[in-house]
Motif scaffolding. Structure first.
Motif, mmCIF file in Angstrom:
data_model
loop_
_atom_site.group_PDB
_atom_site.id
_atom_site.type_symbol
_atom_site.label_atom_id
_atom_site.label_comp_id
_atom_site.label_asym_id
_atom_site.label_seq_id
_atom_site.Cartn_x
_atom_site.Cartn_y
_atom_site.Cartn_z
ATOM 1 N N ARG A 90 -2.525 -116.818 -6.677
ATOM 2 C CA ARG A 90 -1.648 -116.840 -5.505
ATOM 3 C C ARG A 90 -1.396 -115.394 -5.072
ATOM 4 N N LEU A 91 -1.795 -115.080 -3.852
ATOM 5 C CA LEU A 91 -1.490 -113.779 -3.271
ATOM 6 C C LEU A 91 -0.128 -113.865 -2.604
ATOM 7 N N VAL A 92 0.681 -112.831 -2.780
ATOM 8 C CA VAL A 92 2.049 -112.851 -2.242
ATOM 9 C C VAL A 92 2.335 -111.542 -1.518
ATOM 10 N N SER A 93 2.860 -111.643 -0.302
ATOM 11 C CA SER A 93 3.364 -110.473 0.406
ATOM 12 C C SER A 93 4.862 -110.371 0.171
ATOM 13 N N MET A 94 5.306 -109.219 -0.308
ATOM 14 C CA MET A 94 6.734 -109.013 -0.563
ATOM 15 C C MET A 94 7.480 -108.520 0.672
ATOM 16 N N GLU A 95 6.745 -108.125 1.728
ATOM 17 C CA GLU A 95 7.359 -107.489 2.891
ATOM 18 C C GLU A 95 8.207 -106.309 2.446
ATOM 19 N N GLY A 96 7.615 -105.478 1.626
ATOM 20 C CA GLY A 96 8.296 -104.329 1.045
ATOM 21 C C GLY A 96 8.035 -104.285 -0.449
ATOM 22 N N LEU A 97 8.976 -103.737 -1.182
ATOM 23 C CA LEU A 97 8.894 -103.672 -2.644
ATOM 24 C C LEU A 97 10.116 -104.402 -3.207
ATOM 25 N N LYS A 98 9.948 -105.681 -3.511
ATOM 26 C CA LYS A 98 11.103 -106.531 -3.830
ATOM 27 C C LYS A 98 10.934 -107.233 -5.172
ATOM 28 N N LEU A 99 11.764 -106.862 -6.108
ATOM 29 C CA LEU A 99 11.774 -107.530 -7.404
ATOM 30 C C LEU A 99 12.189 -108.987 -7.248
ATOM 31 N N SER A 100 13.034 -109.280 -6.251
ATOM 32 C CA SER A 100 13.490 -110.654 -6.045
ATOM 33 C C SER A 100 12.323 -111.579 -5.706
ATOM 34 N N VAL A 101 11.337 -111.090 -4.952
ATOM 35 C CA VAL A 101 10.156 -111.901 -4.621
ATOM 36 C C VAL A 101 9.320 -112.147 -5.874
ATOM 37 N N ILE A 102 9.146 -111.111 -6.686
ATOM 38 C CA ILE A 102 8.401 -111.264 -7.939
ATOM 39 C C ILE A 102 9.085 -112.300 -8.827
ATOM 40 N N ALA A 103 10.422 -112.236 -8.886
ATOM 41 C CA ALA A 103 11.177 -113.189 -9.714
ATOM 42 C C ALA A 103 11.010 -114.612 -9.196
ATOM 43 N N TYR A 104 11.182 -114.797 -7.885
ATOM 44 C CA TYR A 104 11.073 -116.148 -7.317
ATOM 45 C C TYR A 104 9.685 -116.733 -7.548
ATOM 46 N N GLN A 105 8.651 -115.956 -7.269
ATOM 47 C CA GLN A 105 7.287 -116.481 -7.384
ATOM 48 C C GLN A 105 6.894 -116.725 -8.845
ATOM 49 N N THR A 106 7.445 -115.934 -9.765
ATOM 50 C CA THR A 106 7.194 -116.184 -11.191
ATOM 51 C C THR A 106 7.849 -117.487 -11.632
ATOM 52 N N LEU A 107 9.108 -117.680 -11.229
ATOM 53 C CA LEU A 107 9.807 -118.927 -11.548
ATOM 54 C C LEU A 107 9.103 -120.120 -10.910
ATOM 55 N N ARG A 108 8.615 -119.934 -9.713
ATOM 56 C CA ARG A 108 7.916 -121.013 -9.019
ATOM 57 C C ARG A 108 6.653 -121.419 -9.778
ATOM 58 N N LEU A 109 5.883 -120.432 -10.224
ATOM 59 C CA LEU A 109 4.645 -120.740 -10.954
ATOM 60 C C LEU A 109 4.952 -121.457 -12.262
ATOM 61 N N ALA A 110 5.993 -120.978 -12.967
ATOM 62 C CA ALA A 110 6.386 -121.626 -14.223
ATOM 63 C C ALA A 110 6.843 -123.058 -13.978
ATOM 64 N N ALA A 111 7.598 -123.269 -12.898
ATOM 65 C CA ALA A 111 8.094 -124.613 -12.577
ATOM 66 C C ALA A 111 6.953 -125.540 -12.180
ATOM 67 N N GLU A 112 5.969 -125.008 -11.482
ATOM 68 C CA GLU A 112 4.801 -125.811 -11.094
ATOM 69 C C GLU A 112 4.032 -126.269 -12.332
ATOM 70 N N GLU A 113 3.855 -125.365 -13.276
ATOM 71 C CA GLU A 113 3.130 -125.700 -14.501
ATOM 72 C C GLU A 113 3.819 -126.833 -15.263
#
Length: 362
Positions: free
Chosen positions: A225-248
């Motif tokens: 999954r490619l993700v654009s953060m629209e900047g440098l955002k730890l919050s986006v990294i956190a959300y997308q990591t949680l999302r991937l874990a939840a999907e699994e």
């Protein structure tokens, strides 16, 4: 140094990120809230000011304002990353409202191809996932057509959009082209593009860079999954990591219970109390700009112990900054030069210059 003096050294931009707030860079060290253009952070002085409300202050004041907590709790958050007595007071959830009238995609396609060097194949791939559109944007002062980048959450709901102007106008826009995040966008989600069944995440700073990265690496990309953060955002990294874990785990509903301000807290909890990152080697790749800000962001995440891989665009000759679209445009320029050179050679072969008579002297 006193306790309060030490706390005031905390970088206000990082604190904003940890609370789920994203500010975009205006120029130099000035950052603007995507929904309130008069709410700005000044990174060089580590302060903020909300001009329309005449509110200003340091990083402690910032936490008190955006979290809605008293001084003691703001101090506790800055020292420990949590609140002693009160949690962040979330504003009432407002669903994102997409109000733009869409147009045929012709002008947007021309911009992406001619100005950004992207191929029809790349544009079509992102278009098929519903991420691109051309729309009519109007304010009291002007109107123009824009390219729209759409952001969807884990439920497939449209949660935000960023706008890119299609015609350069230096008098109207500070950076030549209109660049704007639509009001009400939920900036912690990011814009994502799936290849296969995602098992890892690659983060870029902008949608154009994400599209460029895809164009350069698509043959090597699978189940990502490619993700654009629209900047440098730890919050986006956190959300997308949680999302991937939840999907699994088949538990996407879990994300509906997570408040945006707690995303980084959950990420830290996963890192410290589970083996998720150990069993998912190479899960996170940062493909951000190769500049001071991008490199610092990578270093800070590494220092936090977050297991990241780094894939930065190579610097060109004497350049001190590079992004992935620079590389794509560089390839296009080289290809054009090669085509011109090839055409010249073909002309020479078809019409060789007349031979000069040579006199042999004895």
């Amino acid at each position: 140094m006193t306790r309060i003096e030490a706390v005031k050294q905390k970088a206000i931009l990082e604190v904003a990120e940890s609370l789920g707030y994203s500010f975009r860079c205006l120029s130099g060290q000035v950052y603007e809230h995507p929904e309130h253009d008069s709410f700005r952070i000044f990174a060089d002085t580590n302060t903020f000011k909300w001009f329309s409300r005449d509110i200003q202050g340091d990083v402690i004041d910032f936490v008190q304002l955006v979290a809605g907590v008293p001084f003691k709790e703001a101090l506790s958050y800055l020292e420990t990353g949590d609140f002693e007595q009160a949690k962040v007071v979330e504003g009432t959830y407002q669903p994102f409202s997409y109000y733009l009238g869409e147009e045929p995609f012709d002008q947007a396609r021309t911009y992406l191809k001619q100005i950004r060097g992207l191929s029809d194949e790349t544009i079509n791939a992102f278009g098929r996932q519903g991420l691109l559109a051309q729309a009519h944007y109007q304010t009291k002062a002007f109107q123009e057509s824009v390219l729209v980048f759409k952001s969807y959450n884990h439920q497939g709901q449209l949660e935000g959009a960023s706008l890119q102007g299609l015609v350069k106008n230096n008098e109207r826009h500070d950076r030549g082209y209109l660049k704007k995040i639509m009001k009400g966008s939920h900036g912690y989600i990011g814009m994502s593009f799936d290849i296969g069944k995602p098992k890892r995440l690659i983060f870029c700073e902008s949608v154009i860079d994400m599209m460029s990265y895809y164009q350069l690496h698509q043959r090597q990309l699978s189940d990502v999954r490619l993700v654009s953060m629209e900047g440098l955002k730890l919050s986006v990294i956190a959300y997308q990591t949680l999302r991937l874990a939840a999907e699994e785990q088949g538990k996407l509903y879990f994300l509906d219970t997570v408040k945006p301000s707690r995303l980084t807290h959950y990420l830290q909890t996963i890192q410290e109390t589970t083996t998720f990152f150990q069993t998912h080697s190479g899960l996170l790749t940062l493909a951000v700009d190769n500049d001071e800000a991008g490199r610092d962001f990578c270093q800070k995440l590494s220092e936090k112990g977050l297991p990241i891989e780094i894939d930065l665009p190579p610097l060109q000759e004497l350049e001190t900054k590079a992004d992935w679209n620079d590389i794509v445009k560089g390839h296009c320029n080289h290809s054009l030069k090669d085509m011109i050179q090839s055409a010249k050679l073909q002309v020479l072969r078809s019409n060789p210059p007349p031979r000069k008579n040579t006199v042999l002297e004895l």
